[in-house]
Write an enzyme that holds these catalytic residues in place. Structure first.
Site, PDB file in Angstrom:
ATOM      1  N   LYS A 145       0.781  -1.183   0.092  1.00 30.73           N
ATOM      2  CA  LYS A 145      -0.225  -0.007   0.081  1.00 30.73           C
ATOM      3  C   LYS A 145       0.827   1.304   0.104  1.00 30.73           C
ATOM      4  CE  LYS A 145      -3.785   2.069   2.696  1.00 30.73           C
ATOM      5  NZ  LYS A 145      -4.804   1.912   3.832  1.00 30.73           N
ATOM      6  N   SER A 196      -9.941  -0.304   7.036  1.00 30.61           N
ATOM      7  CA  SER A 196      -9.232  -0.185   5.722  1.00 30.61           C
ATOM      8  C   SER A 196      -8.650  -1.527   5.110  1.00 30.61           C
ATOM      9  CB  SER A 196      -8.493   1.048   5.481  1.00 30.61           C
ATOM     10  OG  SER A 196      -8.974   2.030   5.417  1.00 30.61           O
ATOM     11  N   SER A 203      -9.628   2.132   2.955  1.00 33.89           N
ATOM     12  CA  SER A 203      -9.033   2.857   2.222  1.00 33.89           C
ATOM     13  C   SER A 203      -7.942   2.045   1.454  1.00 33.89           C
ATOM     14  CB  SER A 203      -7.944   3.954   2.967  1.00 33.89           C
ATOM     15  OG  SER A 203      -7.049   3.355   3.880  1.00 33.89           O
TER      16      SER A 203
HETATM   17  N1  GLN Z   1     -13.259   4.317   6.344  1.00 27.23           N
HETATM   18  C1  GLN Z   1     -12.587   4.803   7.864  1.00 27.23           C
HETATM   19  C2  GLN Z   1     -12.190   6.472   7.542  1.00 27.23           C
HETATM   20  O1  GLN Z   1     -12.477   6.952   6.715  1.00 27.23           O
HETATM   21  C3  GLN Z   1     -11.398   3.771   7.817  1.00 27.23           C
HETATM   22  C4  GLN Z   1     -10.189   4.210   7.175  1.00 27.23           C
HETATM   23  C5  GLN Z   1      -8.996   3.350   7.394  1.00 27.23           C
HETATM   24  O2  GLN Z   1      -9.009   2.297   8.165  1.00 27.23           O
HETATM   25  N2  GLN Z   1      -7.960   4.013   7.228  1.00 27.23           N
HETATM   26  O3  GLN Z   1     -11.854   6.672   8.421  1.00 27.23           O
END
Ligand code: GLN
Length: 484
Positions: free
Chosen positions: A76, A175, A151
């Site tokens: 990532k 995410s 994400s």
């Molecule tokens: N969707 C969540 C957010 O926008 C989690 C994101 C993540 O786990 N990095 O904060």
């Protein structure tokens, strides 16, 4: 070749069925064929990958037999990679080439894996659809009109489209698990502190945790072992021996006690997803597990608490991007204040700005107690819910997401609707518990994920349950049409 799991690749490389270079070449060709349409990769490091693969093949020819030697993966784009651009999905770091590797990257390099490139993601890991990436959204390989989740959307799509057998992801509120569920793959967020955060660009430091994403639980076991372990450069990393997860996965599930939270099988959950979960429950019963209903009564407070804590921490973490030391700098600033203001205004996208504003507000002198302290108290209540549950059961089972993958643009104008995607994943982050998502069926051609939450450091058990389940099901083996 591209259909092989990590475990199969290890075996085939050891047997000499193909070389690491042949495999990497094949996968790089697939990446160049599909990246235009899927956009799962921000950066492809073909030359570096091929020369590392060649070196790995030479080592093997001389008798080296580290299991992951020559195995291709992708990181990532939140993990710093020395000499390879690390953008974190942002314009702010569009041209940032780190002078060092994240500990996770270092550990994988030491294990002999080959990095094919960096995967797409929501800007600074804020999002649930990958639509917040400065580098454009990612297509879900199961239906390119739909989002892959976020994400870690690029990481999930790359594995689902069999462009690479495994990737790294990070999980602050879901995410790893939510995109794994949307793309029909397996992913695990370890216990907070199991995996070093050094060199993993910070979003919300008390919640962020890196983990593997792959097609099977067995692969996640192999990769989690490689990436875990104490690191003195991360003060929250725990000094505790790393388990041989691969040895844990073969155990029988006889006598396993599984909790089903009433709050997770609620109105928010779509009926077909509930039906897919019911089938998974029956499969696990046949394997010897017993189920009891449990209460996690403060779960409904998790999303509101998270959306105070995470923005608060992000507003602090992202203050380092000031146009002075590194990252985007505006053209011809007239003075220091102008430099700060314009560099940040230009360098950050809408969602990141929204979070910085909310977080700064929540931390301001007049509102700190009302929001931040209150959210921390709620966080404690959520942890206590889990602690009580684990006196009764070994593991908790529920859905990963309330719905299957949604269409591009469907939730873009409604941040709260987007945030509610994570109602089932956020609680484990607030409590710091390990949690895994594995494919458990399809609804109208779209994958469904089941989530397992374990007690602290019980990653081995989560992988064990998912692996046993994957021995009697083949959801994880399905490949989207068009990328076979
Ligand atoms: N969707 C969540 C957010 O926008 C989690 C994101 C993540 O786990 N990095 O904060």
């Amino acid at each position: 070749m591209h259909k092989n799991t990590i475990a199969e690749v290890c075996q085939n490389l050891a047997n000499g069925d193909y070389s690491s270079k042949e495999l990497c070449q094949h996968l790089l060709e697939r990446i160049s064929r599909f990246n235009q349409s899927h956009n799962a990769f921000i950066e492809v490091s073909a030359d570096a990958a091929l020369s590392s693969a060649e070196a790995a093949d030479q080592l093997r020819a001389k008798g080296a037999n580290a299991p992951l030697l020559g195995v291709p993966i992708a990181h990532k784009d939140i993990f710093c990679t020395e000499g390879i651009r690390t953008s974190c999905g942002s314009r702010m770091l569009e041209n940032f080439v780190p002078p060092y590797n994240a500990t996770v990257v270092e550990k994988f390099n030491a294990a002999g894996t080959i990095c094919l490139g960096k995967t797409n993601m929501d800007e600074f890991a804020m999002g649930s659809s990958n639509e917040n990436s400065y580098f454009g959204s990612v297509a879900n390989p199961w239906d390119t009109d739909r989002v892959p989740g976020g994400s870690s959307g690029g990481s999930a799509a790359a594995v689902a489209a069999r462009l690479v057998p495994a990737t790294t992801g990070t999980d602050t509120g879901g995410s790893i698990r939510q995109p794994a569920a949307f793309c029909g793959i397996t992913g695990i967020k370890p216990t907070y502190g199991r995996v070093s955060r050094y060199g993993m660009i910070a979003f919300a430091s008390s919640l962020d945790q890196g983990g593997p994403m792959a097609t099977t639980a067995e692969d996640c076991a192999l990769l989690l072992e490689a990436m875990s372990g104490f690191d003195e450069r991360d003060s929250t990393c725990i000094d505790r021996p790393v388990e041989r997860y691969i040895d844990a996965i073969d155990q029988s599930l006889n006598g396993l006690k599984v909790g089903l939270p009433r709050e997770y099988f609620s109105a928010e959950l779509s009926a077909p997803i509930a039906a897919a979960l019911q089938q998974a429950i029956e499969a696990l019963q046949k394997l010897g597990a017993t189920f009891v209903d449990i209460d996690l009564k403060n779960q409904s407070l998790a999303v509101p608490a998270y959306y105070v804590v995470a923005p608060a921490e992000c507003s602090s973490n992202l203050s380092r991007f000031d146009g002075v030391r590194y990252g985007h700098r505006c053209e011809s600033p007239v003075d220091l204040e102008d430099l700060y203001k314009r560099s940040r205004a230009e360098g950050f996208g809408r969602e990141v700005k929204r979070r910085i504003l909310i977080g700064t507000y929540a931390l301001s002198a007049g509102y700190y107690d009302a929001y931040y302290i209150k959210a921390q108290k709620v966080r404690n209540l959520i942890s206590q819910d889990f602690a009580r549950a684990f006196e009764q059961v070994d593991v908790i089972l529920g859905p990963t997401t309330p719905t299957t993958a949604f269409k591009h643009g469907e939730n873009s104008d409604d941040p709260v609707a987007m945030y509610l995607n994570d109602i089932f994943t956020i609680p484990a982050n607030l409590a710091g518990l390990p949690a895994l998502s594995a494919p458990c069926g399809f609804v109208e051609g779209l994958p469904v994920g089941l989530q397992l939450v374990g007690n602290y450091f019980d990653e081995g058990r989560l992988l064990n349950i998912a692996h046993q389940y994957q021995q009697v099901t083949d959801w994880h083996r399905q490949i989207p049409a068009g990328v076979e």
